[in-house]
Design a protein around this motif. Structure first.
Motif, short mmCIF file in Angstrom:
data_model
loop_
_atom_site.label_atom_id
_atom_site.label_comp_id
_atom_site.label_asym_id
_atom_site.label_seq_id
_atom_site.Cartn_x
_atom_site.Cartn_y
_atom_site.Cartn_z
N GLY A 10 33.85 28.81 -25.17
CA GLY A 10 34.41 30.06 -25.69
C GLY A 10 35.79 30.36 -25.15
N ALA A 11 36.07 29.94 -23.91
CA ALA A 11 37.34 30.30 -23.29
C ALA A 11 38.18 29.05 -23.02
N ARG A 12 39.48 29.18 -23.25
CA ARG A 12 40.38 28.05 -23.03
C ARG A 12 40.34 27.59 -21.57
N GLU A 13 40.30 28.54 -20.64
CA GLU A 13 40.32 28.21 -19.22
C GLU A 13 39.08 27.41 -18.83
N GLN A 14 37.93 27.80 -19.36
CA GLN A 14 36.68 27.11 -19.03
C GLN A 14 36.74 25.65 -19.49
N VAL A 15 37.21 25.43 -20.70
CA VAL A 15 37.33 24.07 -21.21
C VAL A 15 38.36 23.28 -20.43
N SER A 16 39.49 23.91 -20.10
CA SER A 16 40.55 23.23 -19.38
C SER A 16 40.07 22.76 -18.00
N LEU A 17 39.34 23.61 -17.29
CA LEU A 17 38.82 23.23 -15.98
C LEU A 17 37.81 22.08 -16.12
N ALA A 18 36.97 22.15 -17.15
CA ALA A 18 35.99 21.08 -17.37
C ALA A 18 36.69 19.76 -17.65
N ALA A 25 36.94 12.33 -12.73
CA ALA A 25 35.77 11.51 -12.40
C ALA A 25 35.91 10.08 -12.86
N ASN A 26 36.80 9.83 -13.84
CA ASN A 26 36.99 8.48 -14.35
C ASN A 26 38.45 8.33 -14.78
N SER A 27 39.20 7.56 -14.02
CA SER A 27 40.63 7.44 -14.27
C SER A 27 40.94 6.70 -15.56
N GLU A 28 39.93 6.03 -16.16
CA GLU A 28 40.16 5.30 -17.41
C GLU A 28 40.05 6.20 -18.64
N TRP A 29 39.60 7.44 -18.45
CA TRP A 29 39.50 8.40 -19.54
C TRP A 29 40.54 9.50 -19.37
N PRO A 142 27.97 9.25 -20.81
CA PRO A 142 28.50 8.50 -19.66
C PRO A 142 27.76 8.85 -18.38
N ASP A 143 27.52 7.83 -17.54
CA ASP A 143 26.80 8.09 -16.29
C ASP A 143 27.72 8.60 -15.19
N TRP A 144 29.02 8.61 -15.45
CA TRP A 144 29.95 9.09 -14.43
C TRP A 144 30.27 10.58 -14.57
N LEU A 145 29.73 11.23 -15.59
CA LEU A 145 29.95 12.67 -15.74
C LEU A 145 29.35 13.42 -14.56
N ALA A 146 30.01 14.47 -14.13
CA ALA A 146 29.47 15.32 -13.06
C ALA A 146 28.17 15.96 -13.52
N ALA A 147 27.28 16.22 -12.57
CA ALA A 147 25.96 16.77 -12.90
C ALA A 147 26.07 18.06 -13.68
N ALA A 148 27.13 18.84 -13.44
CA ALA A 148 27.28 20.13 -14.12
C ALA A 148 27.47 19.96 -15.62
N PHE A 149 27.89 18.77 -16.05
CA PHE A 149 28.16 18.54 -17.47
C PHE A 149 27.10 17.65 -18.12
N LEU A 150 26.07 17.32 -17.39
CA LEU A 150 25.01 16.47 -17.92
C LEU A 150 23.80 17.29 -18.36
N PRO A 151 23.13 16.88 -19.41
CA PRO A 151 21.90 17.58 -19.81
C PRO A 151 20.75 17.20 -18.89
N SER A 582 18.66 11.68 -11.70
CA SER A 582 19.23 12.95 -12.17
C SER A 582 18.82 14.09 -11.24
N PRO A 583 19.68 15.10 -11.08
CA PRO A 583 19.34 16.24 -10.24
C PRO A 583 18.11 16.98 -10.72
N ALA A 584 17.89 17.00 -12.04
CA ALA A 584 16.73 17.68 -12.61
C ALA A 584 16.16 16.82 -13.71
N ARG A 585 14.84 16.92 -13.89
CA ARG A 585 14.17 16.13 -14.92
C ARG A 585 13.24 17.03 -15.71
N LEU A 586 13.09 16.71 -16.97
CA LEU A 586 12.18 17.49 -17.81
C LEU A 586 10.73 17.15 -17.52
#
Length: 590
Positions: A10-18, A25-29, A142-151, A582-586
């Protein structure tokens, strides 16, 4: 390279920080496009295109072409007639006026609600999830995504079982919970738990004949030529795999029609007789005046399943042979090509199958006229049976689903097979259903591979304009004169040698896969017999053990099915390990 990751919030700042955290986390991206409340990232070596939709309604990720144009879209996308157009209307307009290898991410007219649309070809994969207050649309997870961005992930064991029973299940839903796969032609809400809406369906084109047969046939040929022209890089050499069969020969002929130079053909052959089609490839290359490179397919002995086959969200049999992949990449680099064209999908698009179901379709299309003696005789001759056997087969199978092949050692789960959205409502058209089931299975050509990460793989016969043109044609016309792919043979007979046009046999890689399995039993036996699929009761261990007995393979075959199971086993192990980390599992494994 076809990977991408889109972030919406919803917010530009939130997306920009993400985006900053993801890129760190991955210098190739790196981010390749961004605007108000969204951003798209891709590998730095990628040529991925991103086009904004008008009125800040979203983005189109991937390649987009205008209908009938001979090259990529140069101007703006005009898919939205008014700023208030719904997401459904936007995607319907995309299907009507454009085609390509793309995913569209569309915001609602009120700037709320992100929805993902996967183009009808399905050439670009699309999975969605929510995490950290953001919506994600990506080609993989991707497995290199930070946990905050993983389902929050879990294995969908019932669906893994279905994948073992029916290969077409691999290209639909995922064997994972926590992410949603978008089917080709479907529009999927990302934020809400809503069922996908099918914007494009192949059924729409079945039984609808708006042109005379000759004009409809010409449309098929024109679609092939225009599609190949649009996909072709104008300034770089092109490498085309030329197997010696009809489909790859047609693609080679189309390339020759739109390019006067810079073309190279590559034929892989096996040492067994049925796997050596160099004679036919040479005839095509000579007729089209294209240089032909010949290479013996490297022998493969498996000691492990390659990462490329198991680390993406779908298992990839296409990535199993790492030696072939590396050899193909080297051939492309040697001639300076970054594109590889193939004839994959032609068996389904042009209709190669011999089946009495053609008669059932004709009865639905023209009624009793389908029972003309000449038509019956041609169809019976093509199927190698008598007219009476043809009629009996049509009556017996006319109302039954055609189904997909299953593994002989897989244990039935007792559940009714789920219909793919593309096959619903085709009870009166079983031959067309067979064609569409082939198109569904052909989605496996788009799974992750090492060569696909390094080169632009082009499968023009599976592009939307070609598929639609073929779907509009009745199967009886596609099998002109009672021949498999009879219409395609006639449409390209002037450009291809008679040895290919009149050929009735088809090359086979069966002996190659038999050697792979028998030479890899030291790995395959413990991998499968002591693996997770066996432990979960999804395979019958005694039957699997018998299938892995070389003395039985001579009579039963099934080597490709064994390799499919081996890839699925590797995929399941990889994702069970990843879920466990994973930090959490279903849910825990059963």
């Amino acid at each position: 390279m076809r990977d991408y990751l889109a972030v919406f919030g919803g917010a530009r700042e939130q997306v920009s920080l993400a985006v900053q955290r993801i890129a760190a986390a991955n210098s190739e991206w790196s981010p390749i496009a961004a605007d108000h409340g969204w951003a798209v990232l891709a590998p730095k070596a990628s040529a991925m295109r991103v086009r904004p939709l008008p009125a800040r309604r979203g983005v189109i990720i991937g390649d987009l072409f205008e209908r009938g144009a001979s090259g990529p879209l140069q101007g703006r996308v005009s898919a939205i007639s008014t700023p208030q157009a719904s997401a459904e209307v936007v995607c319907q307009s995309l299907c009507r006026h454009y085609w390509g290898r793309y995913v569209a991410v569309v915001r609602g007219a009120d700037d709320q609600g992100v929805q993902a649309f996967r183009d009808p070809s399905g050439m670009l994969d699309c999975v969605t999830w929510r995490a950290g207050g953001l919506a994600f649309v990506a080609s993989t997870l991707p497995d290199w995504l930070a946990a905050a961005f993983l389902p929050v992930l879990a294995i969908d064991y019932p669906h893994v079982h279905r994948m073992l029973l029916d290969r077409s299940a691999e290209v639909g839903a995922l064997g994972l919970k926590g992410v949603v796969a978008v089917n080709p032609g479907a529009l999927q809400a990302v934020e809400a738990a809503e069922a996908a809406r099918m914007i494009w369906r192949p059924q729409t084109f079945v039984g609808v004949e708006r042109q005379q047969p000759k004009a409809a046939a010409q449309d098929l040929r024109d679609a092939v030529i225009t599609t190949v022209s649009a996909l072709t890089s104008p300034h770089r050499p092109i490498l085309a795999e030329l197997s010696g069969g009809l489909d790859s020969a047609i693609v080679m002929a189309a390339l020759r029609e739109v390019r006067s130079g810079g073309l190279h053909a590559l034929n892989y052959f096996f040492d067994a007789g049925e796997g050596d089609e160099r004679r036919y490839a040479r005839d095509v290359a000579s007729k089209l005046d294209v240089p032909l490179h010949e290479a013996e397919r490297p022998d493969l002995v498996l000691t492990r399943i390659p990462d490329a086959a198991v680390t993406s969200v779908r298992p990839s049999l296409s990535a199993l042979d790492g030696l072939y992949e590396q050899d193909l990449i080297q051939h492309a680099r040697a001639v300076g090509a970054d594109q590889i064209f193939t004839g994959q999908g032609g068996d389904s698009v042009f209709f190669r199958y011999a089946t009495p179901l053609v008669l059932v379709d004709e009865l639905s299309r023209i009624g009793l006229g389908a029972l003309r003696p000449q038509s019956l005789a041609q169809t019976a001759r093509r199927n190698g049976i008598s007219v009476w056997a043809l009629l009996a087969g049509a009556l017996r199978r006319g109302s039954a689903p055609t189904g997909m092949p299953t593994l002989g050692f897989a244990v039935s789960d007792g559940a009714t097979a789920e219909d793919h959205p593309w096959t619903l409502g085709l009870e009166r058209w079983p031959a067309k259903r067979l064609q569409i089931e082939g198109l569904i299975s052909a989605q496996a050509y788009f799974t992750a591979t090492h060569r696909g990460a390094e080169l632009d793989l082009c499968q023009p016969l599976l592009a939307q304009p070609v598929v639609e043109a073929a779907l509009r044609l009745p199967v009886s016309q596609l099998t002109l004169e009672g021949r498999d792919r009879g219409l395609a043979r006639r449409l390209f007979c002037d450009q291809l040698p008679g040895s290919v046009i009149h050929r009735r046999s088809k090359g086979s890689a069966a002996s190659f896969y038999a050697r792979v399995v028998t030479s890899s039993l030291g790995f395959l036996k413990p991998h499968l017999l002591d693996g997770r699929l066996a432990a979960l009761g999804m395979v019958d261990r005694p039957r699997l053990e018998a299938a892995l007995d070389p003395s039985q393979m001579i009579w039963t075959g099934g080597q490709l099915e064994i390799l499919q199971a081996a890839v699925l086993e590797g995929w399941l192990r990889h994702w069970e390990e990843r879920v466990a980390r994973s930090p959490a599992r279903l849910a825990d494994p059963p």
